[in-house]
Scaffold this motif. Structure first.
Motif, PDB file in Angstrom:
ATOM      1  N   ASN A  45       0.846  -1.171   0.036  1.00 32.04           N
ATOM      2  CA  ASN A  45      -0.009  -0.099  -0.206  1.00 32.04           C
ATOM      3  C   ASN A  45       0.808   1.215  -0.043  1.00 32.04           C
ATOM      4  N   VAL A  46       2.125   1.046  -0.097  1.00 32.28           N
ATOM      5  CA  VAL A  46       3.129   2.167  -0.054  1.00 32.28           C
ATOM      6  C   VAL A  46       3.480   2.653  -1.482  1.00 32.28           C
ATOM      7  N   ILE A  47       3.215   4.074  -1.893  1.00 37.22           N
ATOM      8  CA  ILE A  47       3.635   4.550  -3.082  1.00 37.22           C
ATOM      9  C   ILE A  47       4.871   5.157  -3.092  1.00 37.22           C
ATOM     10  N   VAL A  48       5.791   4.544  -3.752  1.00 29.11           N
ATOM     11  CA  VAL A  48       7.293   5.038  -3.905  1.00 29.11           C
ATOM     12  C   VAL A  48       7.517   6.163  -4.666  1.00 29.11           C
ATOM     13  N   GLU A  49       7.801   7.317  -4.291  1.00 30.26           N
ATOM     14  CA  GLU A  49       8.172   8.423  -5.056  1.00 30.26           C
ATOM     15  C   GLU A  49       9.510   8.689  -5.820  1.00 30.26           C
ATOM     16  N   ARG A  50       9.529   8.839  -6.988  1.00 30.17           N
ATOM     17  CA  ARG A  50      10.903   9.052  -7.693  1.00 30.17           C
ATOM     18  C   ARG A  50      11.085  10.558  -8.118  1.00 30.17           C
ATOM     19  N   GLY A  51      11.944  10.577  -8.843  1.00 25.84           N
ATOM     20  CA  GLY A  51      12.104  12.097  -9.428  1.00 25.84           C
ATOM     21  C   GLY A  51      11.484  12.290 -10.748  1.00 25.84           C
ATOM     22  N   TRP A  52      10.618  13.264 -10.850  1.00 25.42           N
ATOM     23  CA  TRP A  52       9.905  13.551 -12.088  1.00 25.42           C
ATOM     24  C   TRP A  52      10.870  14.454 -12.864  1.00 25.42           C
ATOM     25  N   ALA A  53      10.500  14.502 -14.056  1.00 22.78           N
ATOM     26  CA  ALA A  53      11.082  14.946 -15.315  1.00 22.78           C
ATOM     27  C   ALA A  53      10.262  15.290 -16.438  1.00 22.78           C
ATOM     28  N   ILE A  54      10.662  16.126 -17.152  1.00 24.33           N
ATOM     29  CA  ILE A  54       9.776  16.794 -18.504  1.00 24.33           C
ATOM     30  C   ILE A  54      10.934  17.323 -19.375  1.00 24.33           C
ATOM     31  N   ALA A  55      10.499  16.892 -20.718  1.00 23.80           N
ATOM     32  CA  ALA A  55      11.400  17.648 -21.869  1.00 23.80           C
ATOM     33  C   ALA A  55      10.328  18.051 -22.964  1.00 23.80           C
ATOM     34  N   VAL A  56      10.891  19.087 -23.589  1.00 25.56           N
ATOM     35  CA  VAL A  56       9.828  19.613 -24.628  1.00 25.56           C
ATOM     36  C   VAL A  56      10.623  20.040 -25.871  1.00 25.56           C
ATOM     37  N   HIS A  57      10.020  19.823 -27.136  1.00 28.12           N
ATOM     38  CA  HIS A  57      10.819  20.365 -28.325  1.00 28.12           C
ATOM     39  C   HIS A  57      10.116  21.095 -29.273  1.00 28.12           C
ATOM     40  N   ALA A  74      13.529  19.781 -17.861  1.00 30.81           N
ATOM     41  CA  ALA A  74      13.794  20.308 -16.185  1.00 30.81           C
ATOM     42  C   ALA A  74      13.343  18.837 -15.386  1.00 30.81           C
ATOM     43  N   SER A  75      13.764  18.889 -14.510  1.00 33.63           N
ATOM     44  CA  SER A  75      13.738  17.808 -13.466  1.00 33.63           C
ATOM     45  C   SER A  75      13.277  18.356 -11.906  1.00 33.63           C
ATOM     46  N   SER A  76      13.140  17.359 -11.169  1.00 34.58           N
ATOM     47  CA  SER A  76      12.689  17.594  -9.636  1.00 34.58           C
ATOM     48  C   SER A  76      13.710  17.876  -8.891  1.00 34.58           C
ATOM     49  N   ASP A  77      15.026  17.855  -9.169  1.00 33.43           N
ATOM     50  CA  ASP A  77      16.187  18.287  -8.646  1.00 33.43           C
ATOM     51  C   ASP A  77      16.572  19.963  -8.695  1.00 33.43           C
ATOM     52  N   GLY A  78      15.726  20.496  -9.577  1.00 32.79           N
ATOM     53  CA  GLY A  78      15.912  21.850  -9.889  1.00 32.79           C
ATOM     54  C   GLY A  78      16.523  22.065 -11.304  1.00 32.79           C
ATOM     55  N   PHE A  79      17.007  21.299 -11.885  1.00 29.58           N
ATOM     56  CA  PHE A  79      17.479  21.246 -13.166  1.00 29.58           C
ATOM     57  C   PHE A  79      16.642  21.871 -14.100  1.00 29.58           C
TER      58      PHE A  79
END
Length: 330
Positions: free
Chosen positions: A5-17, A318-323
């Motif tokens: 029942n545990v949701i393991v969160e990861r880092g998100w990321a997005i890219a556009v062109h 862009a990513s969840s670590d602020g990049f």
């Protein structure tokens, strides 16, 4: 990803062109304008992801409509697709002439119809049934594109939509001459890059739960035959998403279609165990034959990759670590 029942969160990321194949002589101020648009799109997507939004709800922030490429008849026929990786659901549309935001209609095809792909009159009818915003076809036509259509007709070829005014491109005579023998210039789709342009836009996202999604939208080719359908709405060619990754392509549509570029990236990861960047590099090198194109991709583990075999591709990520980064050249 769920464990019990545990949701393991990861880092998100997005890219556009914003399209592949960029004139090396593109004025610096126009380069900066393009980068500002990319940054704005990334900021919108990042805000949604930071708030816990799902990947599939982030994609529609990047859309192509007004200023789309013109057909040989001087009209606009737009196309788009979207794919939700976890369940491999998808929606695609082609031949849109009045729908203001094509990617929004593609999402409705996925969510509110029993189909995956609607085109032309059927897609327009569905749009009205769903109450999406529609406008007259003239809304999408700009003075710059009317001029580019005239140039394409005089050169007796097709070209991608272009957002740099005609005064900043090469002369019509030079374009026609280059269309015949190449003129020593790098060519895309029959014309030199000084009169080539990128009009396709795309977005790929992985959210904090590792769910991937992709979307691509375009007006196609300047001076294309009415009824021509490119790679952007074709699932597996211009757009694909699954558990492993999400991919959006741009460039010479016919070459992307033949190479099934987007699906091949996923297949190489799933069946050969390649990393995301290794898969992207392979398809750009081995699957385009003599075509020119580029793509952006994210993996379910939060990696971001891109590749192209032409002079440049408007892109950002862009990513969840602020990049956050945007770029054009290799």
């Amino acid at each position: 990803m769920c464990g019990g029942n545990v949701i393991v969160e990861r880092g998100w990321a997005i890219a556009v062109h914003g399209g592949a194949g960029v004139d090396p002589e593109l004025p610096p101020e126009r380069q900066e304008q393009a980068k500002q648009v990319l940054r704005r799109c990334l900021q919108l997507g990042s805000s949604a992801l930071r708030a816990g939004g799902a990947a599939i709800d982030t994609d529609p922030t990047f859309n192509s409509g007004r200023g789309s490429a013109l057909t040989s008849k001087g009209t606009v026929e737009m196309e788009a697709s979207i794919m939700d990786g976890p369940r491999r659901r998808c929606g695609a549309v082609s031949g849109l002439t009045t729908v203001k935001n094509p990617i929004s209609l593609a999402r409705l095809v996925m969510d509110r119809s029993p189909h995956s792909y609607l085109a032309f009159d059927g897609a327009e009818e569905f749009a009205r049934e769903q109450g999406v915003e529609v406008v007259e076809n003239d809304y999408f036509i700009t003075e710059e594109n009317v001029g580019m259509l005239k140039l394409a007709k005089e050169a007796n070829t097709i070209l991608f939509d272009y957002r740099v005014p005609l005064a900043e491109t090469c002369s019509k005579a030079a374009a026609a001459a280059a269309a015949e023998d190449g003129g020593g210039l790098q060519m895309m789709n029959g014309l030199p890059l000084s009169v080539y342009a990128q009009e396709t836009v795309g977005c790929v996202v992985v959210d904090s739960q590792g769910r991937c999604a992709a979307a691509t939208s375009t007006g196609g080719l300047m001076n294309k035959k009415s009824g021509r359908i490119g790679d952007s709405p074709i699932i597996g060619a211009g757009t694909y998403a699954c558990g492993a990754c999400a991919v959006s392509c741009t460039g010479e549509g016919e070459a992307i279609l033949r190479g099934t570029l987007a699906r091949d990236v996923a297949a190489l990861m799933e069946y050969k165990g390649l990393s995301l960047q290794e898969a992207v590099d392979f398809v750009i090198k081995e699957r385009l034959d003599e075509g020119m194109a580029g793509l952006i991709a994210v993996s379910g583990t939060g990696d971001v990759a891109y590749g192209f075999n032409c002079t440049g591709m408007f892109r950002g990520c862009a990513s969840s670590d602020g990049f956050l980064d945007v770029g054009i050249w290799n």
